[in-house]
Design a protein around this motif. Structure first.
Motif, mmCIF file in Angstrom:
data_model
loop_
_atom_site.group_PDB
_atom_site.id
_atom_site.type_symbol
_atom_site.label_atom_id
_atom_site.label_comp_id
_atom_site.label_asym_id
_atom_site.label_seq_id
_atom_site.Cartn_x
_atom_site.Cartn_y
_atom_site.Cartn_z
ATOM 1 N N GLN A 55 46.972 33.666 16.229
ATOM 2 C CA GLN A 55 48.296 33.033 16.154
ATOM 3 C C GLN A 55 48.163 31.549 15.865
ATOM 4 O O GLN A 55 48.871 31.000 15.021
ATOM 5 C CB GLN A 55 49.064 33.238 17.464
ATOM 6 N N ARG A 56 47.241 30.908 16.552
ATOM 7 C CA ARG A 56 47.015 29.475 16.340
ATOM 8 C C ARG A 56 46.502 29.218 14.925
ATOM 9 O O ARG A 56 46.917 28.261 14.269
ATOM 10 C CB ARG A 56 46.037 28.930 17.354
ATOM 11 N N LYS A 58 47.092 30.949 12.236
ATOM 12 C CA LYS A 58 48.222 31.057 11.317
ATOM 13 C C LYS A 58 49.068 29.788 11.347
ATOM 14 O O LYS A 58 49.423 29.237 10.300
ATOM 15 C CB LYS A 58 49.091 32.261 11.660
ATOM 16 N N GLU A 59 49.384 29.305 12.542
ATOM 17 C CA GLU A 59 50.185 28.080 12.670
ATOM 18 C C GLU A 59 49.486 26.903 11.996
ATOM 19 O O GLU A 59 50.127 26.108 11.302
ATOM 20 C CB GLU A 59 50.436 27.771 14.148
ATOM 21 N N ASP A 60 48.180 26.795 12.191
ATOM 22 C CA ASP A 60 47.428 25.692 11.587
ATOM 23 C C ASP A 60 47.404 25.800 10.064
ATOM 24 O O ASP A 60 47.562 24.801 9.357
ATOM 25 C CB ASP A 60 45.997 25.661 12.130
ATOM 26 N N ARG A 63 50.871 24.945 8.730
ATOM 27 C CA ARG A 63 51.092 23.498 8.844
ATOM 28 C C ARG A 63 50.319 22.734 7.763
ATOM 29 O O ARG A 63 50.854 21.838 7.104
ATOM 30 C CB ARG A 63 50.696 23.007 10.237
#
Length: 194
Positions: A55-56, A58-60, A63
């Motif tokens: 999940q992290r 993907k967020e990174d 971004r």
């Protein structure tokens, strides 16, 4: 850095280097100084910890791509596509531990039996393919890319670039040495339309 952040960071490195199956929670405990009970306080299971890392990631990735696209200026969609390809390769080098985690086979073995893991892996790939598709669609609007099916073309281009990134991640081949040829092939695919 909070204990939860330290656990995520250590687990990312460990899962990247050893793989999901071979990494033990006791090793994460040793790396962080956090008791195993503390790890399980923050994450229900090893799978939950792995999914949190995905999940992290993907967020990174989202971004980083969004920041790149906001800061870059492209005269055409084809130019945007070339920039996206270049940035994808660059990002895989900057996030080499996390891309190694993403490229490891055991992540996909887990995805076969864990629907949430599969959803996270698909979401990571979808967000990058979406960026490729935006570039292709923009190129179709401005005429720099022919009338090729935008989503399918984005998937083909992404797969090609990701394959080269994998070779680079595993240190089997220097992706940079094929950069110019890769861009030329992407141009040909994008201009091969209707």
């Amino acid at each position: 850095m909070s204990k939860k952040e330290a656990i995520l960071s250590a687990a990312t490195v460990l899962f990247s280097t050893k793989g999901f199956k071979d990494a033990g929670m006791s090793e994460i405990s040793k790396m962080t100084g956090a008791a195993e009970g503390t790890i399980f306080y923050h994450f229900k299971s090893k799978e939950d910890l792995f999914i949190s890392i995905l999940q992290r990631l993907k967020e990174d990735i989202v971004r980083e791509f969004e920041q790149y696209l906001q800061e870059a200026e492209f005269a055409t969609g084809l130019e945007m596509l070339e920039g996206v390809v270049s940035f994808h390769l660059s990002l895989s080098g900057q996030m080499d531990d996390r891309f190694l985690l993403l490229h490891r086979h055991d992540a996909y073995e887990l995805a076969r039996v864990n629907a949430v893991c599969k959803e996270q892996l698909e979401a990571i790939y979808e967000c990058v393919i979406d960026v490729y598709e935006r570039a292709v669609a923009r190129g179709q609007e401005d005429g720099s890319i022919d009338g090729v099916p935008a989503r399918k073309t984005a998937m083909i281009l992404f797969s090609m670039v990701d394959g080269l990134a994998r070779l680079n991640t595993y240190e089997l081949y220097d992706a940079g040495s094929l950069y110019h040829e890769l861009i030329e092939v992407c141009r040909r695919i994008a201009k091969s339309g209707s």
